[in-house]
Design a protein around this motif. Sequence first.
Motif, short mmCIF file in Angstrom:
data_model
loop_
_atom_site.label_atom_id
_atom_site.label_comp_id
_atom_site.label_asym_id
_atom_site.label_seq_id
_atom_site.Cartn_x
_atom_site.Cartn_y
_atom_site.Cartn_z
N ASP A 121 0.86 -1.21 -0.15
CA ASP A 121 -0.10 0.08 0.30
C ASP A 121 0.82 1.16 -0.08
O ASP A 121 1.19 1.76 1.11
N ALA A 122 1.53 1.61 -1.37
CA ALA A 122 2.48 2.55 -1.47
C ALA A 122 2.42 3.43 -2.58
O ALA A 122 1.92 2.74 -3.55
N VAL A 123 2.82 4.53 -2.77
CA VAL A 123 2.96 5.42 -3.91
C VAL A 123 4.39 5.89 -3.92
O VAL A 123 4.86 6.12 -2.69
N PHE A 124 5.16 5.63 -4.88
CA PHE A 124 6.56 6.03 -4.99
C PHE A 124 6.69 7.08 -6.29
O PHE A 124 6.09 7.04 -7.24
N ALA A 125 7.45 8.08 -5.88
CA ALA A 125 7.80 9.25 -6.59
C ALA A 125 9.23 9.35 -7.01
O ALA A 125 10.02 9.39 -5.63
N LEU A 126 9.93 9.61 -7.92
CA LEU A 126 11.44 9.60 -8.46
C LEU A 126 11.43 10.74 -9.13
O LEU A 126 10.88 10.92 -10.26
N LEU A 127 12.29 11.82 -8.82
CA LEU A 127 12.51 13.05 -9.69
C LEU A 127 14.00 12.90 -9.97
O LEU A 127 14.84 12.84 -9.14
N SER A 128 14.43 13.40 -11.13
CA SER A 128 15.87 13.50 -11.85
C SER A 128 16.34 14.75 -11.15
O SER A 128 17.43 15.12 -12.00
N SER A 129 16.35 15.17 -10.07
CA SER A 129 16.87 16.37 -9.56
C SER A 129 17.03 16.27 -8.07
O SER A 129 15.97 15.73 -7.33
N GLY A 130 18.04 16.58 -7.28
CA GLY A 130 18.32 16.64 -6.12
C GLY A 130 18.21 17.88 -5.30
O GLY A 130 18.46 18.02 -4.36
N GLU A 131 17.52 18.90 -6.08
CA GLU A 131 17.57 20.11 -5.68
C GLU A 131 15.97 20.60 -5.62
O GLU A 131 15.62 21.61 -5.05
N VAL A 132 15.10 19.52 -5.55
CA VAL A 132 13.68 19.75 -5.07
C VAL A 132 13.63 20.11 -3.67
O VAL A 132 14.07 19.34 -2.80
N ASN A 133 13.10 21.18 -3.38
CA ASN A 133 12.84 21.45 -2.00
C ASN A 133 11.64 21.74 -1.37
O ASN A 133 11.54 21.84 -0.17
N SER A 134 10.46 21.27 -2.02
CA SER A 134 8.99 21.36 -1.41
C SER A 134 8.14 20.35 -1.93
O SER A 134 8.01 19.97 -3.26
N MET A 135 7.34 19.88 -1.38
CA MET A 135 6.23 18.96 -1.83
C MET A 135 4.87 19.49 -1.05
O MET A 135 4.88 19.46 0.08
N THR A 136 3.93 19.33 -1.89
CA THR A 136 2.53 19.72 -1.38
C THR A 136 1.66 18.46 -1.67
O THR A 136 1.50 18.33 -2.65
N ILE A 137 1.04 18.06 -0.58
CA ILE A 137 -0.17 17.09 -0.69
C ILE A 137 -1.34 17.82 -0.66
O ILE A 137 -1.61 18.38 0.48
N LEU A 138 -2.08 17.34 -1.47
CA LEU A 138 -3.50 18.12 -1.68
C LEU A 138 -4.39 17.33 -0.99
O LEU A 138 -4.65 16.03 -1.31
N ASN A 139 -5.50 17.93 -0.18
CA ASN A 139 -6.53 17.28 0.52
C ASN A 139 -6.13 16.12 1.22
O ASN A 139 -6.91 15.27 1.33
N LEU A 140 -5.04 16.02 2.19
CA LEU A 140 -4.80 14.99 2.88
C LEU A 140 -5.43 15.06 4.03
O LEU A 140 -5.97 14.06 4.59
N GLY A 141 -5.87 16.21 4.64
CA GLY A 141 -6.76 16.52 5.84
C GLY A 141 -6.27 15.56 6.93
O GLY A 141 -7.29 15.48 7.72
N LEU A 142 -4.96 15.41 7.11
CA LEU A 142 -4.44 14.96 8.42
C LEU A 142 -3.55 16.08 9.34
O LEU A 142 -2.81 16.54 8.55
N ALA A 177 4.13 21.38 7.32
CA ALA A 177 2.94 22.29 7.97
C ALA A 177 1.57 22.27 7.31
O ALA A 177 1.63 21.87 5.95
N VAL A 178 0.85 22.14 8.00
CA VAL A 178 -0.79 22.07 7.53
C VAL A 178 -1.17 23.48 7.00
O VAL A 178 -1.13 24.27 7.53
N SER A 179 -1.79 23.39 5.87
CA SER A 179 -2.27 24.48 5.36
C SER A 179 -3.73 24.23 4.85
O SER A 179 -3.80 23.33 3.65
N GLY A 180 -4.72 24.56 5.55
CA GLY A 180 -6.35 23.88 5.34
C GLY A 180 -6.23 22.65 5.37
O GLY A 180 -6.14 22.00 6.33
N GLN A 181 -6.48 21.92 4.21
CA GLN A 181 -6.54 20.50 4.18
C GLN A 181 -5.23 19.77 3.63
O GLN A 181 -5.21 18.73 3.35
N ASP A 182 -4.16 20.75 3.07
CA ASP A 182 -3.23 20.44 2.76
C ASP A 182 -1.93 20.23 3.52
O ASP A 182 -2.08 20.89 4.85
N LEU A 183 -0.83 19.53 3.16
CA LEU A 183 0.29 19.46 4.01
C LEU A 183 1.46 19.92 3.11
O LEU A 183 1.58 19.26 2.08
N ILE A 184 2.14 20.78 3.59
CA ILE A 184 3.43 21.31 2.97
C ILE A 184 4.68 20.71 3.45
O ILE A 184 4.85 20.97 4.63
#
Length: 986
Positions: A121-142, A177-184
Amino acid sequence: MRITSLLRTLFIVIIFIFPGCASESQKPLADKIALTIKDTSRLYSFTNKRFSQLSGETNSLYTDGWHGWTFREQRVFNDFYFGENEQVFDRKKAVSTVTPYDLTRDYGSVIEMIAMPDSLDAVFALLSSGEVNSMTILNLGLKDFTLKNGYLALSLTSKVPGYTLYIRSNRKIASAAVSGQDLIVKFTGKGTETKVLFFASENDQSEAVFANIEQRIVTKKNRIEALLQANEIKTNDKNFDQAYLWAIASADALVTEQQLKGIFAGLPWFNNYWGRDTFISLPGAAILPGNLKDARNILLSFAKYQNLDKSDRFYGRIPNRITLNEVIYNTADGTPRWVIQAYNYYKASGDEDFLKQIAGNIKTAFEASLANFTDINGFITHDDADTWMDAKGPQGPWSPRGNRANDIQALWYQQLDITEKISYMTQDTITALRAAIQKQKLVLNFEKFFYDEAGKRIYDHLNADGSPDLQMRPNIYPVLNASGLISDYRKRMEIILNSAPEIISPRGVLSLSWKDENFHPYHQNPPYYVKDAAYHNGIIWQWTSGPAVSAMVSHGFADSAWVLIEEQTHQILHRWGVGTLAELSDAMPRNGEKEPRLSGTWSQAWSLAEYIRNINDDFLGWHPDAPGNAVYLLPSLPKKLTKVEFKKQFKGNTLSFLYDYNQSQCRITVRGEKIDSLIDIGIALINYAGSNFQIKTDIQQDDILTLEVPSYARTNANMNVFRNGSNISVTNDFYADPQENQSFYSRFRFAQPQIVAGLKSLRGPDYELIPHHVVKADNKSAKPLINANDKLKDEKYQYPLNPNFPAGILDIESLNITESDSLYHFTVKMANLHNPGWHREYGYQLTLLTLLIDGEGYDKSALSPINSKYTVPSDRKYSRSVIVGGGYEVRDAKGKVLAAYMPKPEDIANPLGSVSEKTISFSVPKRLIGVITAKSKITLLSGGQDDHGGAGTGEFRAVGKKAEEWSGGGRSKDSDDFVYDILLIN
C-alpha cells in the motif's frame, strides 16, 4: 539527462530479459505500448492489486474529488506536486508518458516518475533532480503527525482506523506544515535525485520498504511484461495490437485481492466487488488471458457467500456486491452469471475438483430459484431494479423492468442448461432431469410471450400484469446469444436488423432507442435531469457492445461488428483514461463537439473484459474444451483484418496460430509449440463468400497443421489440409451460406441518433429553475430576521459506519435568516461538514436539511416531508418546505416541487456548502415562500443525504435498528423517522 537509479535498474533488467535489446521491435511490450500525452491531459490509474489505487490527471493537477490515492476504499489524498527553488513544476508544459506500470512527466529540465508497486500500500515518486525543496500534498486532511529522524508519520485513524501514513525520502524532511486540508513538506540538502515514498501500514516498516521500493516496481513491470507476452496478438492493424495489450493490462489491474479475490467493477469509485460485474468480466479479465488460478479463486470466493438462509427472500443467491463492510444480494442476474462462468472456467481448465466443490452451490441456486422466483410459465420473476439496469432515485427505479426481463430469462436458460450438464457429471440424475424439464418449459413459453411476430422484435420485459414492454433496449442481444430461446436463424437475423437502426450506433450500443420518448441523449445534462435519469435510458454503456458484437458476428455481420471494436480501440488509445475503457458515453456528440463525451468510471472492468472476450470468442473464435482435450477454432474475421498471429496456452501446452486471408486464399495455420500429448482440434473457416469449411483432426509436438480454401469458393472442391507440408485427409464438413442470406447482410444499418423535436427529457422540469447567481446572492446588507441556536451533540441516531460520515455532519448548530428586497437568505451552521469530493460543485455532501416554513399567504399542512417519516406537530403546520442537499427544492404544503436549484460544475467557485466554515448558505426568492417574520414558525430537520449515487437534491438516508456502512442505526420501530436533529423556532 541523467538516468535515475530506477531507470538504471530497469535498463539492467531489460537487458537481462531481452539480450541484445536495441531496436523498437525488441523493446519490452510494456514499454512498446506506452502512450504519450502533450498539450492536453488524460486520466491515468494504477492499482497495487490489493487495497490501493492511484489515479489522476497526466498533465494537470487533480480535477475531481475521486482523483488521488485510495486505500481501503478511503481517499488518502487527491494529489501531490513538487517545487524547486520556489517554482512548481508545470504539468501543463510537461510531456507525459504512461505505461501499464508507471507515469513519467518530462518537464524539460526534470523528469518525474510515479508508480504503485504490487501488494504494497504505497505510492513512489522519483525526480531526476536533487534540488527539489518542497512537496505539497493536496486534501490530505490529516493534522496529527510526527516528524522524526527525517521522515513523517501521520495517523490515518480518521480515515482507516489502525493505520499510519509514513512519508520517507532520500532527502531529509526538514519540516511539515498544515495549510487548510493540505500538507506542505520541505526538504533540505542536495543530491542527484529525489525519491519520496508514501506508505500506509499498521506498523512502521517504512525504512525496509523504502530500501526495496525500486526493485518492487521492477518486479511489477516484469509481471506485466510476462502477461503481455502471453497475450500478444499481431495483426495488420497496429493500433488494434497496441490497444488490445493495453486492455489486457488494464483489466488485469482490476483483478485484486482485498478480503477475498475479486475484480474491481471500475475505477475510481467501484473499487469493490460487484457479483454481476465480476462474472461478466471474468472471461476477458482472467479466463481468456490465462489467469485460471485467479478465476478459480474468484468463483470460489463468491460461492462462500452464497445465501444459505432458507428463511431469507434471497436464499440461494450469489452476492450482488461484497465490500469491506457489507454483503448484499439484490440482483436477479448475479447468480446465473456465476453458474455460467463456473462452467466456462471448467471448460477452459478441466478442473474436476472445482466442479465437485461447486456442485452443491449450483444445486442450491437452481432449487432456490425454482421455489422462490419462478412463475407458472417457467420464467424468473424479480423486482423492478434487480437487473443490470438498477438505478434508483427518490421516486423509485429510473428504468423499471419488473417483473420478468428478457435477459434474465436468457441467463436462466443457460443456468438450467449448465445445471443439467453438471448434475449429470456429478451423478445427480434427479437434479439434472428437473433442470431439463424446466429448460424445456422455458423454451416452449419464451417465444410465445416474448416474441413480437408483427414487429419482428423481442419484448424487453413482461410487466407484473403480463403485458409486454415495447421499449427497444440492448437486452435483446443476450437472448439472441442464448440461441435456444429463438430457434429460427433468420428470425434472429430479422431481430438484429430491426433493432440496429434504433440502438446500435457506430459509437456503441444505446441503452434505449433514440426514437423512444424517454430517450436521454447525454449522461450529465443539468438542469434538465439528474444523471441517473439517463443512466439506462439512452446513453451508451461500453460493455453492452459485447453481447451485441457476439450476436452480430454469429449472424454474419462481422464487418459491422468490427466498427464497434474500432471505436473502442480508438477510445483506449486516444480518449479519457489512458489505455482503458470508460463505463459510459453520451449517445451522441453535443453541439459543436465531434465525439460523444465519455463518463462514469474511467476504467471499467466489464467494458475492457467484453472487448477482450469479443476478440477471442467471436473474431478469433478460440473455444477450448479442456475436459474433452480439444480446442476449437471458429474465427469470423472482418475484411479489415487480413493477418492475425497469436498464441494460446491449453492445459499446460502452447499452440500458435496464424490466420492469413487475402482475395485469393484464406489460410489457417496451427503449430504445436509445446505439446505433451495429442490434442484434438476442430477448425471452421468461413471464407469471404460465407462458405463454412469444417475439419477435425489432432495435433502433437512440432506439428504444423494448415487449412487452405479459396476466398470466394462456394464448394469444398478445392479445400486442402496439410500436416507438416503434406496433404492429408481429415474428417470434414461443409456448409454454403444460402444466397438469399445476402439480402439480410446488405440491409444492416447503424443507428444515427438525433434529437427528436419535443423530446421529453430535454423539455426541462415543469417547475422553475433558480440560477446560481440568485442562490448565492450577496446578503451583506440584508436585514436580520431570525437567529437561533441548537444544542450540540444531540443527534438521536448512530451515524452510518462509512468514514465519510464523520461526527457532527448531521448535528445542527444554528440557523440564521435575513432578508433583502426580493430574497430570503439562509445560513445553517452544522457542528461539522464533510466534502468527500464526489460532487465538488456542492461544497459538501451527505448532509440533508429540510426547512418547514410557516410563511404567510399560502395553505398549510402537516404532511411528512419527502421520505423523512417525520410527524409534523399539529401546531407546526407549514406552507412551504425547502429540501437542501445536492442543490435545493422548494415545495408547497402538498409536496409539489415549485422551484429548484440544480448545481452545475462551474458552481464550484461558490458552492452551497463551506467545509471550513461548516455552513450551508443559500437564498430563495420571497415570492416562492411567502412572508417570513421574526415570529414565523420554522422547523429545521437534518439527516443523512441519499441521492442513490445519481446526483440531485436527494432524500433522507435510511436508518435501521443497527448501523451499517451506508445507513444509520438506532430506530426501534418501523414508524420512527429518519431525522437525526431538529431545531424548532417559535
